[in-house]
Design a protein around this motif. Structure first.
Motif, short mmCIF file in Angstrom:
data_model
loop_
_atom_site.label_atom_id
_atom_site.label_comp_id
_atom_site.label_asym_id
_atom_site.label_seq_id
_atom_site.Cartn_x
_atom_site.Cartn_y
_atom_site.Cartn_z
N UNK A 127 15.37 -4.88 -16.69
CA UNK A 127 14.84 -6.24 -16.58
C UNK A 127 14.89 -6.82 -15.17
N UNK A 128 14.30 -6.14 -14.19
CA UNK A 128 14.30 -6.72 -12.84
C UNK A 128 13.43 -7.99 -12.80
N UNK A 129 13.86 -8.96 -11.99
CA UNK A 129 13.02 -10.15 -11.80
C UNK A 129 11.79 -9.79 -10.97
N UNK A 130 12.05 -8.98 -9.93
CA UNK A 130 10.98 -8.69 -8.96
C UNK A 130 10.63 -7.21 -9.02
N UNK A 131 9.33 -6.93 -9.09
CA UNK A 131 8.89 -5.53 -9.05
C UNK A 131 8.07 -5.34 -7.78
N UNK A 132 8.48 -4.35 -6.97
CA UNK A 132 7.72 -3.99 -5.78
C UNK A 132 7.00 -2.68 -6.12
N UNK A 133 5.70 -2.63 -5.93
CA UNK A 133 4.97 -1.47 -6.44
C UNK A 133 3.80 -1.07 -5.56
N UNK A 134 3.48 0.22 -5.59
CA UNK A 134 2.20 0.67 -5.04
C UNK A 134 1.21 0.72 -6.22
N UNK A 135 -0.09 0.58 -5.93
CA UNK A 135 -1.04 0.36 -7.04
C UNK A 135 -1.12 1.51 -8.05
N UNK A 136 -1.16 2.76 -7.58
CA UNK A 136 -1.39 3.88 -8.49
C UNK A 136 -0.30 4.01 -9.55
N UNK A 137 0.95 4.02 -9.13
CA UNK A 137 2.06 4.17 -10.08
C UNK A 137 2.15 2.96 -11.01
N UNK A 138 1.82 1.80 -10.47
CA UNK A 138 1.87 0.59 -11.31
C UNK A 138 0.88 0.72 -12.48
N UNK A 139 -0.34 1.13 -12.16
CA UNK A 139 -1.35 1.27 -13.21
C UNK A 139 -0.96 2.37 -14.19
N UNK A 140 -0.41 3.45 -13.62
CA UNK A 140 -0.01 4.58 -14.44
C UNK A 140 1.04 4.15 -15.48
N UNK A 141 2.08 3.46 -15.03
CA UNK A 141 3.14 3.04 -15.96
C UNK A 141 2.63 1.99 -16.94
N UNK A 142 1.70 1.16 -16.45
CA UNK A 142 1.13 0.16 -17.35
C UNK A 142 0.31 0.86 -18.45
N UNK A 143 -0.47 1.87 -18.03
CA UNK A 143 -1.27 2.61 -19.02
C UNK A 143 -0.38 3.29 -20.06
N UNK B 221 0.77 -1.24 0.00
CA UNK B 221 0.00 0.00 0.00
C UNK B 221 0.81 1.30 0.00
N UNK B 222 1.95 1.34 0.66
CA UNK B 222 2.63 2.64 0.79
C UNK B 222 4.03 2.61 0.20
N UNK B 223 4.49 3.83 -0.10
CA UNK B 223 5.83 3.98 -0.68
C UNK B 223 6.89 3.50 0.32
N UNK B 224 6.69 3.84 1.60
CA UNK B 224 7.69 3.46 2.60
C UNK B 224 7.85 1.94 2.66
N UNK B 225 6.70 1.28 2.66
CA UNK B 225 6.73 -0.18 2.72
C UNK B 225 7.37 -0.75 1.45
N UNK B 226 7.03 -0.15 0.30
CA UNK B 226 7.59 -0.63 -0.97
C UNK B 226 9.12 -0.52 -0.93
N UNK B 227 9.61 0.62 -0.48
CA UNK B 227 11.07 0.83 -0.43
C UNK B 227 11.71 -0.19 0.51
N UNK B 228 11.04 -0.42 1.64
CA UNK B 228 11.64 -1.36 2.60
C UNK B 228 11.67 -2.79 2.08
N UNK B 229 10.61 -3.19 1.41
CA UNK B 229 10.58 -4.55 0.86
C UNK B 229 11.71 -4.68 -0.17
N UNK C 180 0.48 -7.61 -0.37
CA UNK C 180 0.91 -7.43 1.02
C UNK C 180 0.01 -6.40 1.70
N UNK C 181 -0.22 -6.60 2.99
CA UNK C 181 -1.03 -5.67 3.78
C UNK C 181 -2.37 -5.40 3.12
N UNK C 182 -3.07 -6.47 2.79
CA UNK C 182 -4.34 -6.33 2.07
C UNK C 182 -5.34 -5.47 2.84
N UNK C 183 -5.37 -5.60 4.16
CA UNK C 183 -6.36 -4.82 4.90
C UNK C 183 -6.10 -3.32 4.78
#
Ligand code: AMP
Length: 436
Positions: free
Chosen positions: A136-152, A94-102, A167-170
């Motif tokens: 070509x990263x194997x793993x992408x860690x992302x927050x939803x908004x930016x992911x959709x934006x770059x996909x669009x 959900x958050x940028x901080x968590x994404x960076x930490x993962x 992660x952190x679905x709730x």
């Protein structure tokens, strides 16, 4: 679905018994990880076996390594290749901080392997993130908004994702990401390996999990018994107007070395921080109105010990993973009861002990009673301080619903007849935009 609590598993006591490669074991050793945590013992074998997992665990339990380690292991063992902008693993958080930490954790775990990761999140320009995707990263860690934006913008594709981690679905749902998640699911291949983590499992989260997971194994670590029991918890009755003085008083004790203070509103984070600095205590504030670089700077100064106190709102602090937090202080209690467990879990990380102190005034006393009921633990009332309030001590305990309504009215500047509100308070009337 098979449901398992972690104690049902064979007593694995080392990472080597979890079929991790020597290279990963070496990285873990370098990080000082000796024993796998309960969620790791339970989850790693299931992911290794290719099972979908529904993990009920909060931050602080070691859940990031629980899903990252077997993913890295599989990528490395099967020599899985990736192509530019087509990651093989997606970790949505959900958050940028968590994404960076993962992402930082992945880099630590995979440091001696040819496994790469990239992280994308909003609030900063996309240029560097797009460059990272092209590598070509194997793993992408992302927050939803930016992911959709770059996909669009067709700057990335999720068509080659084999493993999807939510992660952190709730928190995702709390933050209003349900529609974004649905859109993202539509971009993933239908045949994939799914891992789903949430601290709580209310009905809407269960429904989301059911729509994603295929014949999952459920793994549960009860937060109350794993984290909360290791934390020395107390509460202090204090008038709202005296809270800042009490906080400064508490911080006279050098044992409060690395202190995370929680408030409910953005403006209050700033005001508490300013008051602490005025009292000669080094502090930083983080909340949703601060720019991403400012938040990162505050977090890293706090993590490195340059700054002693970090004042935060719940959302801004989500997923902060900082070792050695000695004390969590709830300057205000949240009306979302589970926040209490999330907040205090920032101390006592992965088996260490910690202290949590809640400053309780007016209606918050009713929240405290509800928290005790939910966690099944009595929280000690500490009266031995100069700002103990008899009024709060004798205040009536209301149901959480009534207390919420009354406290909301107070926070908006209304009168509820609560004794503690009669004085001029430290808190200002709420201004537009002063939400969390
Ligand atoms: P998490 O629940 O993933 O946020 O992890 C909480 C903290 O525990 C992080 O600082 C991890 O680096 C640390 N950690 C995770 N697993 C272990 C372990 N097995 N031993 C020691 N520390 C760990």
């Amino acid at each position: 679905m098979t449901s398992r609590f972690v104690f049902e598993y064979f007593p694995v006591s080392t990472f080597a018994e979890l079929s991790l490669s020597p290279t990963i074991l070496k990285s873990l050793q370098d990080l000082g990880y000796v024993t796998p945590t309960p969620i790791q013992k339970a989850t790693i074998p299931l992911v290794n076996a290719g099972r979908d997992v529904l993990g009920i665990a909060q931050t602080g339990t070691g859940k990031t390594a629980a899903f990252c380690l077997p993913i890295i292991e599989k990528l490395s063992r099967e020599k899985i290749q990736s192509t530019p902008s087509h990651p093989r693993v997606l970790i949505l958080t959900p958050t940028r901080e968590l994404a960076i930490q993962i992402d930082e954790n992945i880099q630590q775990y995979a440091k001696n392997l040819r496994i790469t990761s990239a992280v994308i999140f909003g609030g900063v320009s996309q240029g560097r993130q797009v460059t990272a995707l092209k590598k070509a990263p194997h793993i992408l860690v992302a927050t939803p908004g930016r992911l959709l934006d770059l996909n669009n913008q067709k700057l990335l594709s999720l068509r080659k994702v084999d493993v999807f981690v939510l992660d952190e679905a709730d928190r995702m749902l709390d933050m209003g990401f349900l529609n974004d998640i649905r859109k993202i699911l539509g971009l993933l291949p239908s045949k994939r390996h799914n891992l789903f983590f949430s601290a709580t499992m209310p009905k809407d989260i269960q429904e989301l999990a059911n729509s994603i997971l295929v014949n999952p194994e459920k793994v549960e670590v009860t937060p109350q018994s794993t984290t909360v029991k290791m934390i020395q918890q107390s509460a202090m009755y204090v008038e709202k107007a005296d809270k800042i003085k009490l906080l400064v008083h508490l911080l006279q004790d050098p044992a409060l070395k690395k202190v995370l203070v929680f408030v409910e509103m953005k403006y209050l984070a700033n005001r508490v921080c300013e008051a602490l600095i005025k009292a000669g205590i080094s502090a930083q504030a983080i909340h949703g109105n601060k720019s991403q670089p400012a938040r990162q700077r505050a977090i890293s100064e706090f993590a490195s010990g340059q700054v002693r106190v970090l004042v935060a709102t719940d959302i801004a602090s989500r997923g902060i993973d900082i070792d050695g937090i000695t004390h969590v202080i709830n300057y205000e209690l949240s009306n979302i009861l589970e926040s209490y467990v999330h907040r205090i879990g920032r101390t006592a990380r992965a088996g260490t002990s910690g202290v949590a102190i809640s400053l309780v005034s007016g209606m918050e006393k009713s929240y405290l009673a509800a928290i005790e009921k939910t966690t099944g633990q009595k929280i000690k009332i500490e009266e031995d301080h100069p700002f103990h309030s008899q009024d709060v001590e004798s205040a009536r305990i209301l149901s959480v619903g009534k207390a919420k309504a009354a406290l909301e009215a107070q926070r908006k500047g209304g009168r509820t007849g609560a004794t503690s509100d009669r004085r001029r308070t430290f808190q200002r009337k709420r201004k537009p935009g002063n939400s969390r």
